[in-house]
Write an enzyme that holds these catalytic residues in place. Sequence first.
Site, short mmCIF file in Angstrom:
data_model
loop_
_atom_site.label_atom_id
_atom_site.label_comp_id
_atom_site.label_asym_id
_atom_site.label_seq_id
_atom_site.Cartn_x
_atom_site.Cartn_y
_atom_site.Cartn_z
N ASP A 1 -0.04 5.10 0.73
CA ASP A 1 -0.30 6.06 1.81
C ASP A 1 -0.42 5.34 3.15
OD1 ASP A 1 -1.19 8.22 3.38
OD2 ASP A 1 -3.27 7.90 2.79
N ASP B 1 0.88 -1.16 0.00
CA ASP B 1 0.00 0.00 0.00
C ASP B 1 0.93 1.23 0.00
OD1 ASP B 1 -2.40 1.54 0.55
OD2 ASP B 1 -1.53 1.84 2.53
P1 B16 Z 1 -6.58 9.73 -4.51
P2 B16 Z 1 -3.64 4.10 -0.28
C1 B16 Z 1 -5.54 5.93 -0.48
O1 B16 Z 1 -4.20 5.57 -0.64
C2 B16 Z 1 -5.69 6.86 0.71
O2 B16 Z 1 -5.39 6.15 1.91
C3 B16 Z 1 -7.10 7.35 0.78
O3 B16 Z 1 -7.27 8.22 1.88
C4 B16 Z 1 -7.46 8.07 -0.52
O4 B16 Z 1 -8.81 8.51 -0.51
C5 B16 Z 1 -7.24 7.09 -1.69
O5 B16 Z 1 -5.89 6.64 -1.67
C6 B16 Z 1 -7.53 7.72 -3.04
O6 B16 Z 1 -6.57 8.73 -3.27
O7 B16 Z 1 -7.56 10.81 -4.21
O8 B16 Z 1 -5.15 10.19 -4.57
O9 B16 Z 1 -6.96 8.92 -5.76
O10 B16 Z 1 -3.61 4.02 1.22
O11 B16 Z 1 -4.54 3.06 -0.93
O12 B16 Z 1 -2.27 4.13 -0.90
MG MG Z 2 -2.93 3.15 3.17
#
Ligand code: B16
Ligand code: MG
Length: 212
Positions: A9, A7
Amino acid sequence: MKAFIFDLDGVIVFTDKFHYLAWKEVADEQGLYFDEVMNNLLRGVSRADSLDIILRENHRELPQEVKDELLVKKQAIYRAHLETMTRDDVTQEVRDTLAELRRRGYKLSIGSSSKNAPFILERVELTDAFDAVSDGNNITRSKPDPEVFLKGAEFLGVDPAECAVVEDAYAGIDAAKAGGMIGIGIGDAAGYEKADYVIETFSDLLKIGTGV
Ligand code: B16
Ligand code: MG
């Protein structure tokens, strides 16, 4: 185990503070309540689903055109924050561990819900550390659906049963398990009983399978 799927974030980088700032600005403008606790509910959840969660928590509904505008606004604010990221936003521990896993012969992929994943990897100069990137641009279903991880395994050419997923979100561990993969919890997900392994710090990955 032949591969690790990470993952982004909450595991490799910590962009949740930028998600928080962007959603907060959008929520304030709309008179919606939003705080750090609610931000936690958005971990690993797609952008559109995140807005629906904020609206649900506020017992509010908005027409789709307004929601679409808010999603564009949130992305613009978030992207401006991402522009400030540099190589220093990834620790040396993460860089060294990824390099060592590769040296040991594992294939490495990203498995992120984020559509900004390629941009983030570019900003922090980590694109070359991975053999594949599966992200919000190549999926139609958000975690806890396993699609993003199954695509990562497919991109790597590795059977899902031979992949371990490293996740900070409960929804991410559920997605890994639904895909028949090993789920390794870190951060928030280190407290999740469905994780097969939990690690305290990223370099603990080097101990898995060594009996330490
Ligand atoms: P985006 P991950 C996720 O990243 C985030 O944790 C989540 O908070 C966010 O809404 C999602 O990505 C979509 O992000 O707006 O940049 O497309 O933890 O799956 O790496
Ligand atoms: Mg994450």
